[in-house]
Design a protein around this motif. Sequence first.
Motif, PDB file in Angstrom:
ATOM      1  N   GLU A  13     -12.144  -0.753  11.113  1.00  0.00           N
ATOM      2  CA  GLU A  13     -12.938  -1.981  11.092  1.00  0.00           C
ATOM      3  C   GLU A  13     -12.298  -3.015  10.168  1.00  0.00           C
ATOM      4  O   GLU A  13     -12.267  -4.217  10.480  1.00  0.00           O
ATOM      5  CB  GLU A  13     -14.368  -1.669  10.647  1.00  0.00           C
ATOM      6  N   ILE A  14     -11.791  -2.552   9.039  1.00  0.00           N
ATOM      7  CA  ILE A  14     -11.079  -3.445   8.118  1.00  0.00           C
ATOM      8  C   ILE A  14      -9.796  -3.932   8.780  1.00  0.00           C
ATOM      9  O   ILE A  14      -9.421  -5.104   8.674  1.00  0.00           O
ATOM     10  CB  ILE A  14     -10.761  -2.729   6.798  1.00  0.00           C
ATOM     11  N   ALA A  15      -9.118  -3.022   9.481  1.00  0.00           N
ATOM     12  CA  ALA A  15      -7.853  -3.359  10.131  1.00  0.00           C
ATOM     13  C   ALA A  15      -8.041  -4.449  11.180  1.00  0.00           C
ATOM     14  O   ALA A  15      -7.157  -5.297  11.367  1.00  0.00           O
ATOM     15  CB  ALA A  15      -7.255  -2.115  10.778  1.00  0.00           C
ATOM     16  N   ALA A  16      -9.168  -4.463  11.861  1.00  0.00           N
ATOM     17  CA  ALA A  16      -9.432  -5.489  12.869  1.00  0.00           C
ATOM     18  C   ALA A  16      -9.513  -6.876  12.232  1.00  0.00           C
ATOM     19  O   ALA A  16      -9.023  -7.868  12.779  1.00  0.00           O
ATOM     20  CB  ALA A  16     -10.724  -5.171  13.621  1.00  0.00           C
ATOM     21  N   VAL A  17     -10.118  -6.943  11.060  1.00  0.00           N
ATOM     22  CA  VAL A  17     -10.188  -8.211  10.325  1.00  0.00           C
ATOM     23  C   VAL A  17      -8.782  -8.657   9.906  1.00  0.00           C
ATOM     24  O   VAL A  17      -8.417  -9.828  10.035  1.00  0.00           O
ATOM     25  CB  VAL A  17     -11.092  -8.067   9.082  1.00  0.00           C
ATOM     26  N   VAL A  18      -7.996  -7.714   9.412  1.00  0.00           N
ATOM     27  CA  VAL A  18      -6.631  -8.024   8.981  1.00  0.00           C
ATOM     28  C   VAL A  18      -5.799  -8.533  10.157  1.00  0.00           C
ATOM     29  O   VAL A  18      -5.041  -9.509  10.029  1.00  0.00           O
ATOM     30  CB  VAL A  18      -5.964  -6.781   8.358  1.00  0.00           C
ATOM     31  N   ALA A  19      -5.933  -7.896  11.313  1.00  0.00           N
ATOM     32  CA  ALA A  19      -5.174  -8.320  12.506  1.00  0.00           C
ATOM     33  C   ALA A  19      -5.529  -9.748  12.889  1.00  0.00           C
ATOM     34  O   ALA A  19      -4.653 -10.539  13.251  1.00  0.00           O
ATOM     35  CB  ALA A  19      -5.446  -7.365  13.659  1.00  0.00           C
ATOM     36  N   PHE A  20      -6.805 -10.102  12.809  1.00  0.00           N
ATOM     37  CA  PHE A  20      -7.205 -11.482  13.114  1.00  0.00           C
ATOM     38  C   PHE A  20      -6.567 -12.452  12.131  1.00  0.00           C
ATOM     39  O   PHE A  20      -6.019 -13.500  12.519  1.00  0.00           O
ATOM     40  CB  PHE A  20      -8.726 -11.610  13.073  1.00  0.00           C
ATOM     41  N   LEU A  21      -6.618 -12.131  10.848  1.00  0.00           N
ATOM     42  CA  LEU A  21      -6.034 -13.010   9.830  1.00  0.00           C
ATOM     43  C   LEU A  21      -4.522 -13.133   9.971  1.00  0.00           C
ATOM     44  O   LEU A  21      -3.940 -14.160   9.609  1.00  0.00           O
ATOM     45  CB  LEU A  21      -6.383 -12.497   8.430  1.00  0.00           C
ATOM     46  N   ALA A  22      -3.891 -12.096  10.519  1.00  0.00           N
ATOM     47  CA  ALA A  22      -2.437 -12.112  10.697  1.00  0.00           C
ATOM     48  C   ALA A  22      -2.014 -12.889  11.938  1.00  0.00           C
ATOM     49  O   ALA A  22      -0.853 -13.269  12.077  1.00  0.00           O
ATOM     50  CB  ALA A  22      -1.903 -10.680  10.796  1.00  0.00           C
ATOM     51  N   SER A  23      -2.966 -13.156  12.822  1.00  0.00           N
ATOM     52  CA  SER A  23      -2.646 -13.727  14.127  1.00  0.00           C
ATOM     53  C   SER A  23      -2.591 -15.250  14.095  1.00  0.00           C
ATOM     54  O   SER A  23      -3.035 -15.890  13.147  1.00  0.00           O
ATOM     55  CB  SER A  23      -3.718 -13.289  15.135  1.00  0.00           C
ATOM     56  N   PRO A  24      -2.061 -15.868  15.163  1.00  0.00           N
ATOM     57  CA  PRO A  24      -2.102 -17.334  15.285  1.00  0.00           C
ATOM     58  C   PRO A  24      -3.535 -17.876  15.283  1.00  0.00           C
ATOM     59  O   PRO A  24      -3.763 -19.025  14.911  1.00  0.00           O
ATOM     60  CB  PRO A  24      -1.411 -17.593  16.630  1.00  0.00           C
ATOM     61  N   ALA A  25      -4.483 -17.043  15.734  1.00  0.00           N
ATOM     62  CA  ALA A  25      -5.889 -17.489  15.768  1.00  0.00           C
ATOM     63  C   ALA A  25      -6.445 -17.729  14.370  1.00  0.00           C
ATOM     64  O   ALA A  25      -7.421 -18.460  14.209  1.00  0.00           O
ATOM     65  CB  ALA A  25      -6.751 -16.448  16.489  1.00  0.00           C
TER      66      ALA A  25
END
Length: 242
Positions: free
Chosen positions: A230-242
């Motif tokens: 669940e934490i990783a999903a937040v990190v992936a969003f922050l890492a993305s162009p979005a």
Amino acid sequence: MNISLNGKEALICGSTQGIGLAVAIELAQCGANCTLFARNEIALKEIIEKLDTSAGQQHGYLVADFSNTEEVKKAVNVHLSAKRIHILINNTGGPKSGPITDATAEDFTAAFQQHLVNNQMLAQAALPSMKEAGYGRIINIISTSVRVPLKNLGVSNTIRAAVASWSKSLSNEVGQFGITVNSVLPGFTETKRLEQIIQITAKQQGKDKAVVTSEMHQQIPLQRFGEAKEIAAVVAFLASPA
């Protein structure tokens, strides 16, 4: 919403277990080329083989003990001689638990080196390639103790707050280059570190681990611990162009 990380190079610290491992799995699934960074080479080799490569991703690893800043610096410099870093995940195991009144000067110095100094050195190393690409993501895994200090984690509370302030200071300076800096503050999350904290707390209070766990659950709106993914999903969003 564009969350593709195809062609992006990610360096993920503390990635053989817990939140760091979950982040590596998630970023790889989003298409990033992941370089894992930890001290256990056997575990690193095993995890590399399990990461998603369906989009042609190429993964690798670096070995260093984060208690040795020079060792970390040497490893990342070797990495940068051949690759760029677009995404930096600063994630390191927390300082040992215990009341702040029992902490020694050495405890604080070691934690400061392991967390803040390493973060600063890694960010400085990554910034040139981020600026060149016009794209950079520096994401620091810290703790909710930044907002409210946690009981029996005196040194950790202190150092985590320092890292949060460093992170905000850095964001103010590098945003103009298309580089974002964010801190993620996980609450109680099912990791080996949380297991250790529960064991220590149970022993100190003379309680069964199940009782301590139940009491901790009562502090959480969902009445359960968070999951690393669940934490990783937040990190992936922050890492993305979005």
